[in-house]
Design a protein around this motif. Structure first.
Motif, PDB file in Angstrom:
ATOM      1  N   PRO A   6      14.129  50.902  81.859  1.00 21.25           N
ATOM      2  CA  PRO A   6      14.166  49.611  81.186  1.00 21.25           C
ATOM      3  C   PRO A   6      12.859  48.858  81.337  1.00 21.25           C
ATOM      4  O   PRO A   6      12.145  49.003  82.319  1.00 21.25           O
ATOM      5  CB  PRO A   6      15.293  48.875  81.915  1.00 21.25           C
ATOM      6  CG  PRO A   6      15.256  49.440  83.289  1.00 21.25           C
ATOM      7  CD  PRO A   6      14.891  50.888  83.122  1.00 21.25           C
ATOM      8  N   GLN A  42      17.840  54.246  84.707  1.00 17.82           N
ATOM      9  CA  GLN A  42      19.060  53.682  84.140  1.00 17.82           C
ATOM     10  C   GLN A  42      19.788  54.716  83.310  1.00 17.82           C
ATOM     11  O   GLN A  42      19.175  55.577  82.686  1.00 17.82           O
ATOM     12  CB  GLN A  42      18.751  52.482  83.236  1.00 17.82           C
ATOM     13  CG  GLN A  42      18.700  51.161  83.944  1.00 17.82           C
ATOM     14  CD  GLN A  42      18.696  50.014  82.945  1.00 17.82           C
ATOM     15  OE1 GLN A  42      18.335  50.171  81.782  1.00 17.82           O
ATOM     16  NE2 GLN A  42      19.085  48.843  83.401  1.00 17.82           N
ATOM     17  N   THR A  44      22.134  54.522  80.052  1.00 18.72           N
ATOM     18  CA  THR A  44      22.436  53.540  79.021  1.00 18.72           C
ATOM     19  C   THR A  44      23.276  54.161  77.919  1.00 18.72           C
ATOM     20  O   THR A  44      23.174  55.357  77.645  1.00 18.72           O
ATOM     21  CB  THR A  44      21.133  52.979  78.414  1.00 18.72           C
ATOM     22  OG1 THR A  44      21.451  52.008  77.416  1.00 18.72           O
ATOM     23  CG2 THR A  44      20.303  54.076  77.786  1.00 18.72           C
ATOM     24  N   LYS A  48      25.542  51.180  71.570  1.00 18.18           N
ATOM     25  CA  LYS A  48      26.153  50.107  72.334  1.00 18.18           C
ATOM     26  C   LYS A  48      27.581  49.850  71.858  1.00 18.18           C
ATOM     27  O   LYS A  48      27.921  50.031  70.688  1.00 18.18           O
ATOM     28  CB  LYS A  48      25.320  48.829  72.218  1.00 18.18           C
ATOM     29  CG  LYS A  48      23.906  48.959  72.802  1.00 18.18           C
ATOM     30  CD  LYS A  48      23.957  49.202  74.296  1.00 18.18           C
ATOM     31  CE  LYS A  48      22.550  49.209  74.910  1.00 18.18           C
ATOM     32  NZ  LYS A  48      21.837  50.467  74.592  1.00 18.18           N
ATOM     33  N   ASP A  58      26.584  48.514  78.860  1.00 23.00           N
ATOM     34  CA  ASP A  58      25.305  48.760  78.189  1.00 23.00           C
ATOM     35  C   ASP A  58      24.366  49.575  79.066  1.00 23.00           C
ATOM     36  O   ASP A  58      23.659  50.455  78.579  1.00 23.00           O
ATOM     37  CB  ASP A  58      24.637  47.431  77.826  1.00 23.00           C
ATOM     38  CG  ASP A  58      25.237  46.814  76.576  1.00 23.00           C
ATOM     39  OD1 ASP A  58      26.248  47.356  76.083  1.00 23.00           O
ATOM     40  OD2 ASP A  58      24.715  45.791  76.091  1.00 23.00           O
ATOM     41  N   TYR A  59      24.372  49.254  80.372  1.00 24.66           N
ATOM     42  CA  TYR A  59      23.452  49.918  81.306  1.00 24.66           C
ATOM     43  C   TYR A  59      24.128  50.098  82.657  1.00 24.66           C
ATOM     44  O   TYR A  59      25.002  49.331  83.052  1.00 24.66           O
ATOM     45  CB  TYR A  59      22.170  49.096  81.518  1.00 24.66           C
ATOM     46  CG  TYR A  59      21.510  48.609  80.260  1.00 24.66           C
ATOM     47  CD1 TYR A  59      20.715  49.462  79.488  1.00 24.66           C
ATOM     48  CD2 TYR A  59      21.678  47.292  79.832  1.00 24.66           C
ATOM     49  CE1 TYR A  59      20.096  49.013  78.328  1.00 24.66           C
ATOM     50  CE2 TYR A  59      21.068  46.833  78.675  1.00 24.66           C
ATOM     51  CZ  TYR A  59      20.285  47.695  77.924  1.00 24.66           C
ATOM     52  OH  TYR A  59      19.686  47.239  76.771  1.00 24.66           O
TER      53      TYR A  59
END
Length: 482
Positions: A6, A42, A44, A48, A58-59
């Motif tokens: 990110p 992350q 992800t 979404k 989302d993460y």
């Protein structure tokens, strides 16, 4: 799902912030703990949730925590979710309700996994575990709280590990954060063995967490091959004493259960699944109603992976309710006849039906809850049925010694050590039980104290009380028309 790095860091002066405020607030708490890990790995969601994807989070950020040798805390991976709280404040996922209450569901999940020798990157399976729990929360709109337990019935990492269930507690390092969209707390997942889960059910989750292996930060070690009771046999005595003196802190479970009114013939149209119109009955006190409401909303343990239903990838935010569902409400609550129009009727006999796992909790319910003046709820995972055993302290009960079985609206209730059943299309009934009869039931149900597989069906009957309990195979509940 895919791994990404990110963007992080404070925005330049005069520029629009790089992150939405809710997201930024959680990142800020993570940066407080990990100032040198501004760009953690992350997991992800590729699509979404608010764009139609199946994953509500989302993460999930993954940090390397060096531990604290002075506190006997070993090095581990620390996972933090983003999405159960309101990250954006624009109603794309959560209804915006202001800064004074909870943000979204009011919490995010964390998980601490022991770092194995030679590991240079964190395993990603905990992210899928967290997504599974998040799917349940979004689907049911029931939130988690510290002390809750989740029966998973499978190694958390799909290996041969004995760590097959979870307890939830407050993360020992992460502090609640205040965002423009409300407050966010952090609940940590702690992996436990079956024996430890059972002890938590019989006593309480927080008590077991104080004894659990993993150090003060409750790090999950998937290679742990012994339970805490095998490591230190004296701990079983401590748990037994806690159960005897304090009772169980488990207020409810998701279950496979149903009840029948044996007072009417099978072809009677006004059977246990009918709604009766009539006079206003006596009501439960607000305190007891709220306790049961909280049990159904927060106090449930999830008895299998099937209790974590998937979320349709086509379900968009505008199709969801604009407010969190009250757990006492039916999926079809709009069609239910108003409470004040439902009359009370007397029943002559009741038949309670449970699957094996639910049945094994009956001794816990009677010994650990009712004999300590507390209630206990079975909430069906196959519908809106819920059965709550309630102690004699409940006010406003309508079952009496003269009429020990009574039905009203959508609940079934036994009283003086009693039972509520919530059904969207079945009446409330009460069954009056004396303390002496509860002791008798404990003796008769003694074999249910073991979780070993037994030959089903099992039937327990008390003809003089006109009460029957059956423990049946799962298939009966999975195929109710058979």
């Amino acid at each position: 799902m895919d791994e990404v790095r990110p963007t992080s860091g404070a925005p330049a002066h005069g520029l629009v912030p790089l992150f939405p405020p809710g997201l930024q607030a959680i990142y800020g708490e993570c940066r407080r703990l990990y100032p040198e890990q501004a760009n953690p790995l992350q997991v992800t969601a590729i699509v979404k949730y608010w764009l139609g994807g199946p994953d509500p989070l989302d993460y999930i950020s993954m940090y390397r925590n060096m531990g604290c040798p002075a506190q006997d805390v070993q090095e581990h991976w620390h996972y933090v979710s983003f999405g159960l709280s309101d990250l954006y404040g624009d109603n794309r996922v959560h209804e915006f309700t202001g800064a004074d209450g909870p943000s979204g569901f009011g919490f995010e999940l964390t998980f601490r996994l022991k770092r194995e020798a030679g590991e240079t990157a964190p395993p990603t399976w905990p992210a899928e575990l967290m997504q599974g729990l998040a799917r349940y929360v979004f689907q049911s709109e029931n939130t988690f709280c510290s002390g809750d337990h989740v029966s998973w019935h499978s190694p958390l990492d799909n290996s041969e590990s004995r760590i097959q269930h979870m307890l939830l507690t407050e993360d020992p390092q992460m502090q609640p954060v205040h965002t423009p969209f409300g407050t966010v707390s952090f609940l940590q997942i702690v992996g436990v063995c079956t024996e430890e889960l059972q002890a938590a059910q019989q006593w309480n989750g927080q008590g077991i967490l104080e004894l659990i292996a993993g150090g003060p930060w409750l790090i999950t070690d998937m290679r742990r091959g012994e339970t805490i009771f095998e490591i230190d046999p004296h701990l079983q005595e401590r748990v037994d004493m806690g159960i005897e003196t304090e009772g169980s802190n488990l207020s409810g479970v998701s279950a496979k259960c149903v009840w029948d009114d044996l007072s009417r013939p099978p072809d009677d149209e006004e059977d246990s699944r009918s709604i009766c119109i009539g006079s206003q009955p006596r009501r439960l006190s607000n305190k007891d109603t709220e306790q049961i409401r909280e049990t159904l909303r927060k106090g449930l343990e999830f008895n299998s992976k099937t209790a974590l239903p998937p979320i349709s990838s086509q379900k968009q935010n505008h199709e969801r309710s604009q407010s969190r569902k009250d757990s006492l409400e039916s999926e079809s609550s709009a069609a239910i006849i108003p409470h004040e129009l439902v009359r009370t009727r007397q029943l002559e006999s009741i038949h309670l039906k449970f699957n094996q796992e639910s049945g094994t909790l009956l001794p816990l319910c009677l010994r650990g809850r009712l004999l300590h003046g507390r209630h206990f709820t079975y909430k069906s995972i196959n519908g809106d049925t819920a059965i709550t055993f309630v102690s004699t302290g409940v006010e406003g009960a309508f079952a009496t010694e003269e009429n020990p079985y009574a039905a009203h609206g959508p609940w079934l209730q036994t009283f003086s050590l009693s039972l509520f059943v919530l059904l969207s299309s079945s009446p409330l009934a009460q069954i009056l039980l004396t303390e002496e009869f509860v002791e008798q039931m404990l003796g008769d149900l003694q074999e249910l104290n073991t979780r070993e597989e037994t030959k089903l069906p099992k039937e327990y009957s008390w003809p003089e009380k006109k009460l029957k309990i059956s423990v049946l195979p799962d298939s009966v509940f999975d195929n109710p028309l058979q």
